[in-house]
Design a protein around this motif. Structure first.
Motif, short mmCIF file in Angstrom:
data_model
loop_
_atom_site.label_atom_id
_atom_site.label_comp_id
_atom_site.label_asym_id
_atom_site.label_seq_id
_atom_site.Cartn_x
_atom_site.Cartn_y
_atom_site.Cartn_z
N UNK A 54 28.71 95.49 51.98
CA UNK A 54 28.82 93.96 52.31
C UNK A 54 30.03 93.55 51.90
N UNK A 55 30.46 92.41 53.04
CA UNK A 55 31.74 91.62 52.89
C UNK A 55 31.37 90.40 52.89
N UNK A 56 31.59 89.62 51.89
CA UNK A 56 31.76 88.11 51.84
C UNK A 56 33.09 87.37 51.87
N UNK A 57 33.13 86.43 52.74
CA UNK A 57 34.34 85.92 52.91
C UNK A 57 34.13 84.39 52.79
N UNK A 58 34.95 83.90 51.86
CA UNK A 58 34.63 82.48 51.32
C UNK A 58 35.99 81.70 51.28
N UNK A 59 35.69 80.43 51.48
CA UNK A 59 36.89 79.33 51.31
C UNK A 59 36.28 78.60 50.04
N UNK A 60 35.46 77.61 50.42
CA UNK A 60 34.94 76.86 49.12
C UNK A 60 33.87 77.47 48.63
N UNK A 61 33.64 77.93 47.44
CA UNK A 61 32.56 78.74 46.63
C UNK A 61 31.61 77.79 46.68
N UNK A 62 31.81 76.59 46.39
CA UNK A 62 30.92 75.53 46.16
C UNK A 62 29.76 75.32 47.03
N UNK A 63 30.29 75.65 48.22
CA UNK A 63 29.08 75.54 49.34
C UNK A 63 27.85 75.87 49.20
N UNK A 64 26.79 75.12 49.20
CA UNK A 64 25.65 75.51 48.93
C UNK A 64 25.19 76.92 49.89
N UNK A 65 24.32 77.52 49.41
CA UNK A 65 23.76 78.91 50.07
C UNK A 65 22.79 78.32 51.14
N UNK B 156 35.26 89.95 67.52
CA UNK B 156 35.23 88.81 66.66
C UNK B 156 33.84 88.14 66.49
N UNK B 157 33.51 87.73 65.14
CA UNK B 157 32.11 86.78 64.90
C UNK B 157 32.87 85.86 64.10
N UNK B 158 32.16 84.64 64.43
CA UNK B 158 32.41 83.43 63.46
C UNK B 158 30.92 82.73 63.21
N UNK B 159 31.07 81.98 62.13
CA UNK B 159 29.74 80.87 61.81
C UNK B 159 30.59 79.91 61.39
N UNK B 160 29.76 78.69 61.45
CA UNK B 160 29.99 77.51 60.69
C UNK B 160 29.83 77.42 59.55
N UNK B 161 30.76 76.67 58.81
CA UNK B 161 30.61 76.55 57.09
C UNK B 161 31.96 77.15 56.43
N UNK B 162 31.52 77.28 55.17
CA UNK B 162 32.60 77.95 54.34
C UNK B 162 32.46 79.27 54.08
N UNK B 163 31.41 79.97 54.49
CA UNK B 163 31.07 81.57 53.97
C UNK B 163 30.58 82.27 55.05
N UNK B 164 31.15 83.49 55.15
CA UNK B 164 30.64 84.44 56.28
C UNK B 164 30.55 85.69 55.53
N UNK B 165 29.29 86.19 55.74
CA UNK B 165 28.87 87.67 55.26
C UNK B 165 28.30 88.49 56.12
#
Length: 687
Positions: A66-77, A231-240
């Motif tokens: 599992x790979x998690x890419x984060x910018x702002x870690x404080x963004x809620x799950x 390529x795959x993309x999601x809205x927000x600060x985190x992609x897993x």
């Protein structure tokens, strides 16, 4: 979603930042965390005023990373999340090489993520030391899109000749290379880019799979924005996302379904022929019994009778009350159907019309979706003034399924869980605070799960069956799924088949479709061709919109064709049950594309007009009025199940055959158990 303008530029209104290099790593017992600023760090001042992208690697199961890419870690799950089964592996984390060639590797079983510690950002994913795919210098991106907010994307490299499959039920070109695919459930029929069952999982012909672990609107560009990457993309600060380690496609699906859920064992009766009232046709008890008795009189074995929408009164859907004008004694009618050896299915959906007595009850109890102002969310699309059951509330789910219990007491055996796609995303509040964007696709999961588990409680494990239209990742745990609203044409038959093969490439074990097409009325020959195809799918249902699907309304030859193929399916039932047990055990689809059974055969990789029914039967439906069909047979010995033609092929070969309506491309492996069983059964029947 595309962010770039060609290779060099970004699109207007988009700012895009990418990891430049690895600056630091943290090694923990169960994870590796890599910190990658968006510029090279050469002085202390370079650590100011710029983002750092954090990439974490964990091992939720052996052979899975599992790979998690984060910018702002404080963004809620955000909720909801996919229900993934964990059996955490003990990863190995090692450093190798020296100087500019130094790497750090994170290994789960036979799968490794190898991160370059110097130079441009680069990660390779390896299976037994062989590179499967990788994330390069321009692969990860943190994008700000004007008027929309942040997105994170990843790109995994595509090799020469690599094919991508899956992403749920898709009716367009079977191989996904070159396509833009948005994971967004919609009620769009079978002739558009929309789909009822969107699954953010794909299989590669290179021998790996990828799940984007986000229930919301994932956007895929498969060799379309960057022609050398998925390529795959999601809205927000985190992609897993999760990479499922290699081997054959069936081995990859074994790992994926061990995580996302296996299909359950299905009852034998579900594999027989289902007959529907159709949708807007006129029907009552007399009509139903005339259809059932007509099938029996003509020697056509029937297993399930399905009552579509108008078993309830118009404008009252769904109130789960039989229309007293047409079905004054539902228990008596169901008993008559049971006495004829049939199971009974009824249509339901989670949209509660304002006229239904359940609307006021559900609204008062807080079981219907609310707006941000606190009102019940309502629309006139489908049913006048309808509301929507809020399945994020356990109490609302129990209320809804509690209403279905009366139908089970009437004798109903299973439910067609229709709809579940038209779920609003703006101006609404879910009971558990779920993110409206992510609840849109996930709603189907909660709806189908609630009904399936009700059936398991009342009918027992191994007896629960749905006939469901919408789904997302993990929906294979609540079968069966059918292909949705198709037209009555040869082209639509091929569309439906592509959708089914795409769905089974996404972890779904069973699939069905409307024999004869839903919209319109087929001519007799098309109906006969579809009957052969439908009765050689894992599950078989006669259904239409404004016309009935009993064969004698077409012509007498249609009766003969249906009798022959319905009896053939009865003969195939022991084989189908063995195959279904393997599906429940390993996740291997009972109906599968050719590439999945023959991954080493290059000719099999793009085939979408034929399929394998289990491991030993090849089906090539007739998809044109001429009766001609091109069949590709892989190397080996094959026998036509109906006409006895035998072929012993040293290499794979294409055959062009013309079949009358009593046949199609239908070959079994020579020496297989199913071939011997069908031959014996046909000999006994005098065929």
């Amino acid at each position: 979603m595309k962010f770039t303008d060609g290779y060099w530029l970004v699109r207007d209104g988009v700012t895009l930042q990418r990891p430049a290099e690895v600056h630091d790593v943290e090694v923990h017992e169960d994870r590796l965390r890599v910190f990658a600023p968006v510029t090279r760090i050469e002085t202390r001042g370079d650590t100011l005023n710029k983002p750092v992208i954090t990439v974490s690697f964990t091992a939720p199961r052996e052979d899975v990373i599992a790979v998690e890419i984060e910018h702002f870690a404080g963004a809620r799950q955000s909720r909801p999340r996919f229900d993934l089964e964990t059996a955490p592996a003990s990863p190995g984390i090692t450093r190798e090489g020296a100087g500019e060639a130094e790497t750090i590797s994170f290994t789960s079983g036979r799968l490794t993520a190898r991160v370059a510690l110097h130079g441009p950002w680069h990660v390779d994913y390896l299976w037994d030391g062989e590179v499967l795919t990788g994330s390069g210098a321009r692969s990860i991106g943190y994008a700000q899109v004007e008027g929309e907010g942040p997105y994170i994307h990843e790109q995994l490299s595509l090799d020469v000749g690599e094919h991508i499959y899956g992403l749920g039920e898709r009716f367009g070109t079977f191989v996904k290379n070159g396509q833009s695919v948005d994971i967004w459930n919609a009620d769009g029929g079978t002739s558009s880019e929309q789909a009822y069952k969107n699954v953010p999982f794909f299989l590669s012909s290179r021998g790996y799979g990828v799940l984007v672990d986000d229930a919301g609107p994932v956007s895929f560009e498969v060799g379309s924005e960057n022609v050398a990457a998925t390529q795959f993309s999601v809205p927000g600060e985190r992609l897993r996302y999760e990479v499922y380690g290699g081997g054959t496609p069936l081995e990859v699906l074994d790992r994926y379904t061990a995580r996302s859920g296996r299909p359950p064992q299905l009852p034998e009766w579900s594999f027989g022929l289902w007959l529907s009232t159709s949708f807007t046709t006129q029907y009552d008890e007399e009509t139903v019994l005339s259809f059932v008795d007509g099938m029996a009189e003509r020697g056509i074995p029937l297993s399930v009778f399905h009552f579509d929408c108008f078993w309830m009164r118009g404008f009252h859907w769904s109130d789960f009350v039989w229309d007293p004008a047409t079905f004054p004694d539902p228990r008596g009618l169901i008993a008559k159907l049971h006495d004829r050896g049939l199971k009974v299915c009824v249509w339901i959906n989670p949209y509660i019309a304002q006229r239904s007595h359940l609307f006021a009850e559900g609204a008062e109890a807080g079981h219907l979706l609310r707006t941000v102002e606190g009102d019940v969310w309502q629309t006139d699309l489908w049913q006048a003034g309808m509301g929507l059951v809020d399945f994020t509330s356990a109490e609302a789910a129990a209320w809804f399924t509690g209403k279905l219990e009366a139908l089970l007491e009437d004798g109903v055996d299973c439910f067609k869980t229709d709809f579940g796609e038209r779920i609003p995303t703006e101006g609404i509040v879910w009971a558990d605070g779920s993110d409206p964007l992510r609840e849109h696709n996930f709603y189907a999961q909660q709806y189908n799960q609630a009904v399936f588990e009700l059936l398991e409680r009342h009918r027992g494990t191994g007896e629960a069956v749905l006939f469901a239209r919408s789904a997302t990742a993990g929906g294979q745990r609540f079968p069966i799924h059918w292909g949705g609203d198709c037209e009555s044409t040869y082209v639509a038959m091929a569309q439906s088949l592509r959708g089914g093969l795409s769905l089974t490439s996404s972890g779904f074990g069973f699939w069905s479709h409307d024999i004869g097409g839903f919209e319109g009325t087929p001519d007799a020959t098309l109906f006969q061709r579809w009957v052969a195809f439908g009765l050689l799918s894992t599950h078989s249902r006669l259904h239409g919109s404004s016309s009935y699907r009993v064969p004698w309304l077409f012509d007498e030859e249609s009766v003969d064709v249906m009798r022959e193929f319905a009896q053939l399916k009865v003969q195939l039932t022991p084989y189908l049950l063995r195959t279904a047990r393997a599906t429940a055990r390993t996740g291997a689809p009972s109906m599968r594309p050719m590439y999945m059974q023959f991954p080493d055969d290059p000719a099999a990789r793009a085939l979408d007009t034929q399929y394998m029914l289990g491991p030993d039967i090849l089906v090539a439906p007739v998809l044109q009025a001429s009766g001609e069909v091109d069949v590709y047979l892989p190397a080996g010995s094959w026998v036509h199940l109906l006409d006895g033609e035998e072929l012993d092929l040293e290499h794979g070969a294409y055959l062009r055959r013309r079949y009358d309506v009593h046949s199609l491309g239908l070959f079994a492996r020579a020496g297989s158990e199913v071939l011997a069983q069908v031959r014996a059964a046909r000999a006994e029947a005098g065929a």
